[in-house]
Write an enzyme that holds these catalytic residues in place. Structure first.
Site, mmCIF file in Angstrom:
data_model
loop_
_atom_site.group_PDB
_atom_site.id
_atom_site.type_symbol
_atom_site.label_atom_id
_atom_site.label_comp_id
_atom_site.label_asym_id
_atom_site.label_seq_id
_atom_site.Cartn_x
_atom_site.Cartn_y
_atom_site.Cartn_z
ATOM 1 N N SER A 251 -11.117 -0.897 -1.466
ATOM 2 C CA SER A 251 -9.876 -0.848 -0.695
ATOM 3 C C SER A 251 -10.121 -1.189 0.767
ATOM 4 O O SER A 251 -9.238 -1.736 1.441
ATOM 5 C CB SER A 251 -9.247 0.545 -0.767
ATOM 6 O OG SER A 251 -8.641 0.776 -2.006
ATOM 7 N N ASP B 89 0.851 -1.188 0.000
ATOM 8 C CA ASP B 89 0.000 0.000 0.000
ATOM 9 C C ASP B 89 0.892 1.245 0.000
ATOM 10 O O ASP B 89 1.991 1.213 -0.544
ATOM 11 C CB ASP B 89 -0.938 -0.042 1.210
ATOM 12 C CG ASP B 89 -2.286 0.612 0.926
ATOM 13 O OD1 ASP B 89 -2.303 1.800 0.566
ATOM 14 O OD2 ASP B 89 -3.321 -0.066 1.068
ATOM 15 N N HIS C 16 -3.849 6.005 3.190
ATOM 16 C CA HIS C 16 -4.542 4.818 2.703
ATOM 17 C C HIS C 16 -3.978 3.543 3.327
ATOM 18 O O HIS C 16 -4.717 2.652 3.769
ATOM 19 C CB HIS C 16 -4.423 4.778 1.179
ATOM 20 C CG HIS C 16 -5.306 3.777 0.502
ATOM 21 N ND1 HIS C 16 -4.920 2.469 0.282
ATOM 22 C CD2 HIS C 16 -6.543 3.902 -0.049
ATOM 23 C CE1 HIS C 16 -5.877 1.838 -0.365
ATOM 24 N NE2 HIS C 16 -6.879 2.680 -0.570
#
Length: 500
Positions: free
Chosen positions: A419, A162, A202
């Site tokens: 996600s 990520d 994220h």
């Protein structure tokens, strides 16, 4: 900046002007044109990178950044115009070479094989933390009941490929494996913690869903006892270029990482087409890297995407390249989203608190394995999920549109997307490995076989305002309750997956 090259007049004109005979004139040598430095994936025909091939790279005007002889791939930079063609001409062992800045990766069928891994038994992690009451997503997949039986093993490591992770976050710090965390941005492993610190947010969010600790503060992850390795492949802008993705899977495979979560698609193309020579070379490098990880014992879990697309029937791509100016192009089943459509990858769609597919989630027969909570802020706001989104950890100092602060001061954020769905499944995969099932094929089979079957929605009208962002096609769910394009084999069930 493009460098200037000296203009050279035709040799005949030079000879006549100087009064020389043409026979005495020396042969002309063209000066190679140069331009902006680019990164290239170089794919070799054999699973090896020889010394002579590395020398050929230099002679063709390139610099070797990294090489992976296990899969016959090298990462190279060059400012020479036409470097890829020059290298193919100079070295017959080169199968393909392509700039990663202008091409993505394509899909191809392939086999995977499993490698057995022995882990210590998992231990229970019952109870709740201060913000557990906001985790409707965990209740929906029976994660609290599962971790009360088995909260995971400390010898299991999940690699979160990520944007990095905030290793200082108090809900993650105890579970971060510094020895297996790395930045792969640029294609070269860098274990300096500053290099893999999350500068986007994220990665920290997905990491919390997987393995936030049971520590009486904030939230609890699906597998709160396992270790989490931050594998930074995405930059601060959220781009995941092929050299970083290849590096990440090679790192996972060589460092004993049992599960990877992949909440991204490989940039810059959403759909990558194998009928393009450059894309095909990069796709093959990607496929080899993923297969290497799988053969080394890594279960690969990936998000389906947020474009309301039927990945089984692609016809048009209007959203990429997303690092420059998007162009509209016709596509076919020769094109696919990477990594979710790579063989052996566990594909995950998203649903909301009403347990139907989220309005934005891409889908498709053959690409989806299971569905998991990713949130739905439009169609599935409930009293349990008032804003429809999923809460997880968030780095201090980075902006969040919907923040939540624990009484301790630790930061959390509400987000939605596939996600957010994928790390739920990666966490369940970690619990399965902690229960003694280690081979990737067996882990994937357990995830699918223990999922709660879900039929296609009886009423498709709510999806009408949300057609595919790629081709404008209405969303269509194909298949029955046992398997369909919206839900795969059903919603992942953490308790059933560990035999509870």
């Amino acid at each position: 900046m493009r460098k200037l090259t000296k203009f050279i007049a035709p040799i005949g004109a030079l000879a006549l002007a100087a009064g020389l005979s043409l026979a005495a004139a020396p042969p002309a040598t063209a000066t190679p044109q140069t331009g902006a430095t680019q990164t290239y994936i170089v794919l070799y025909k054999a699973n090896g990178v020889s010394a002579s091939s590395l020398t050929a790279v230099q002679k063709a005007g390139g610099t070797v950044v990294n090489s992976y002889p296990q899969i016959g791939v090298a990462i190279v930079t060059s400012d020479r115009v036409g470097f890829d063609a020059a290298l193919r001409k100079a070295d017959g062992s080169v199968q393909g070479a392509a700039s990663t800045a202008t091409f993505g990766i394509a899909i191809e069928n392939g086999e995977t094989s499993d490698a057995a891994v022995t882990v210590d038994p998992g231990t229970p992690a019952p109870g709740s933390d201060t913000l557990s009451g906001l985790q409707w997503d965990m209740d929906q997949i029976q994660a609290p009941a599962a971790r009360a039986v088995n909260g995971g093993s400390t010898s299991v490591v999940v690699g979160d490929i990520d944007t990095g992770l905030d290793y200082t976050h108090p809900d993650l710090a105890a579970n971060v494996d510094f020895s297996k965390s790395v930045s792969c941005v640029g294609g070269v492993p860098n274990q300096d913690p500053a290099a893999w610190m999350d500068d986007n947010g994220h990665g920290t969010h997905t990491a919390g869903t997987i393995a936030a600790a049971k520590n009486d503060l904030g939230i609890v992850g699906v597998a709160p006892n396992v270790k989490i390795a931050g594998i930074k492949a995405g930059n601060a802008d959220g781009f995941f270029f092929p050299e970083a993705v290849v590096c990440s899977f090679m790192w996972a495979g060589t460092n004993g990482i049992q599960v990877t979560n992949n909440s991204y698609f490989a940039d810059p193309w959403l759909f990558n087409c194998k009928n393009d020579p450059g894309q095909r070379a990069i796709w093959e490098a990607e496929r080899r890297a993923i297969r290497f990880a799988q053969q080394s014992g890594t279960t690969v879990v990936a998000a389906e995407g947020n474009e309301s697309d039927d990945l089984a029937h692609p016809t048009q791509d209007v959203t990429s390249p997303d690092d420059t100016t998007a162009v509209t192009r016709a596509i076919s089943n020769a094109c696919a989203v990477v990594p979710v459509e790579v063989p052996g990858v566990v594909g995950v769609t998203a649903n909301g608190n009403n347990v139907v597919k989220s309005f934005y989630s891409s889908y498709g027969v053959g690409s989806v394995s299971v569905v998991a909570p990713g949130g739905d802020s439009i169609l599935q706001r409930t009293t349990t999920a008032p804003n429809g989104r999923v809460l997880s950890t968030w780095p201090a100092g980075l902006p969040c549109a919907r923040p939540v602060t624990d009484p301790s001061g630790a930061g959390y954020c509400y987000l939605q997307g596939t996600s957010m769905a994928s790390p739920h499944v990666a966490g369940v995969a970690a619990l399965i490995v902690s229960s003694g099932v280690s081979k990737p094929g067996a882990v994937a089979a357990r995830i699918s076989s223990t999922a709660d079957s879900l039929a296609c929605p009886a009423d498709m009208a709510p999806y009408a305002p949300f057609p595919s962002t790629s081709n404008g096609a209405p969303q269509v769910c194909q298949g029955g309750a046992g398997y369909n394009g919206f839900n795969g084999h059903g919603q992942v069930n953490a308790l059933r997956a560990i035999g509870g």
